[in-house]
Scaffold this motif. Structure first.
Motif, PDB file in Angstrom:
ATOM      1  N   HIS A  40       1.469  -2.446  -6.087  1.00 22.53           N
ATOM      2  CA  HIS A  40       0.723  -2.086  -5.360  1.00 22.53           C
ATOM      3  C   HIS A  40      -0.287  -3.019  -4.466  1.00 22.53           C
ATOM      4  O   HIS A  40      -0.358  -3.383  -3.076  1.00 22.53           O
ATOM      5  N   LYS A  63       0.458  -4.604  -1.576  1.00 22.16           N
ATOM      6  CA  LYS A  63      -0.794  -4.940   0.004  1.00 22.16           C
ATOM      7  C   LYS A  63      -1.586  -6.552   0.267  1.00 22.16           C
ATOM      8  O   LYS A  63      -1.701  -6.653   1.259  1.00 22.16           O
ATOM      9  N   THR A 111      -4.081  -4.825   4.702  1.00 24.68           N
ATOM     10  CA  THR A 111      -4.612  -4.100   4.356  1.00 24.68           C
ATOM     11  C   THR A 111      -6.111  -4.019   4.573  1.00 24.68           C
ATOM     12  O   THR A 111      -6.365  -2.760   4.763  1.00 24.68           O
ATOM     13  N   TYR A 124      -6.003  -1.184   7.474  1.00 27.22           N
ATOM     14  CA  TYR A 124      -6.095  -0.460   6.943  1.00 27.22           C
ATOM     15  C   TYR A 124      -7.192   0.540   6.753  1.00 27.22           C
ATOM     16  O   TYR A 124      -7.858   1.807   7.353  1.00 27.22           O
ATOM     17  N   GLY A 147     -10.196  -3.551   1.032  1.00 24.24           N
ATOM     18  CA  GLY A 147      -8.964  -4.081   1.042  1.00 24.24           C
ATOM     19  C   GLY A 147      -8.960  -4.849   0.793  1.00 24.24           C
ATOM     20  O   GLY A 147      -7.667  -4.766  -0.407  1.00 24.24           O
ATOM     21  N   ALA A 150      -6.940  -4.828  -3.666  1.00 21.48           N
ATOM     22  CA  ALA A 150      -5.636  -6.201  -3.513  1.00 21.48           C
ATOM     23  C   ALA A 150      -5.665  -6.844  -4.762  1.00 21.48           C
ATOM     24  O   ALA A 150      -4.971  -7.279  -5.230  1.00 21.48           O
TER      25      ALA A 150
END
Length: 144
Positions: free
Chosen positions: A26, A31, A40, A43, A54, A58
């Motif tokens: 993930h 990401k 990322t 988002y 983000g 990550a």
């Protein structure tokens, strides 16, 4: 039937490798690789979080995944990943129960949160790297 003293370290190993692989996939693959750091962060901004979260998520998932897979600093990594997992659960809470729901449900991140708590309680288990040995320190032999 084998005793739990024999099986527990290997059960902890299996859980550790599974959770570590999920977090690494993930964080690093999804990401950073698929969406990219900018995607990322964008988002996270689009769902109301500061975009820097983000990047933190990550890199946090990637670092925690590596720590879990190797078994180095496992408990701190497991405990420090809890805010990420709780945040994922909350981010998906309004989408319904199943992760196959549009935008993903909350059962998978909720399960990962609880599994990570179990991992923190169990410790690294079998075949974990020893940080002391990696840093050139040798453990002191105990006196009988």
């Amino acid at each position: 039937m084998p005793s739990t003293q024999i099986t527990t370290p290997y059960a902890a190993l299996l859980l550790r490798l599974s959770l570590g692989t999920i977090l690494l996939a993930h964080g690093a693959w999804l990401k950073l690789g698929v969406f990219g750091l900018a995607g990322t962060m964008g988002y996270f901004g689009s769902i109301g979080y500061p975009p820097v979260f983000g990047a933190l998520v990550a890199f946090g998932e990637t670092a925690a995944g590596l720590a879990l897979i190797t078994g180095v600093l496992l408990r701190p990594a497991a405990l420090l990943s809890l805010p990420i997992l709780i945040g994922a659960t909350l981010a998906h809470a309004g989408n319904g129960w199943l992760f196959s729901a549009p935008n993903g449900g909350w059962e998978f991140p909720a399960f990962l949160t609880l599994a990570m708590l179990v991992q923190a309680g169990l410790g690294a288990g079998a075949h974990a790297l020893d940080l002391g040995r990696l840093l050139g320190r040798t453990p002191v032999a105990s006196q009988a």
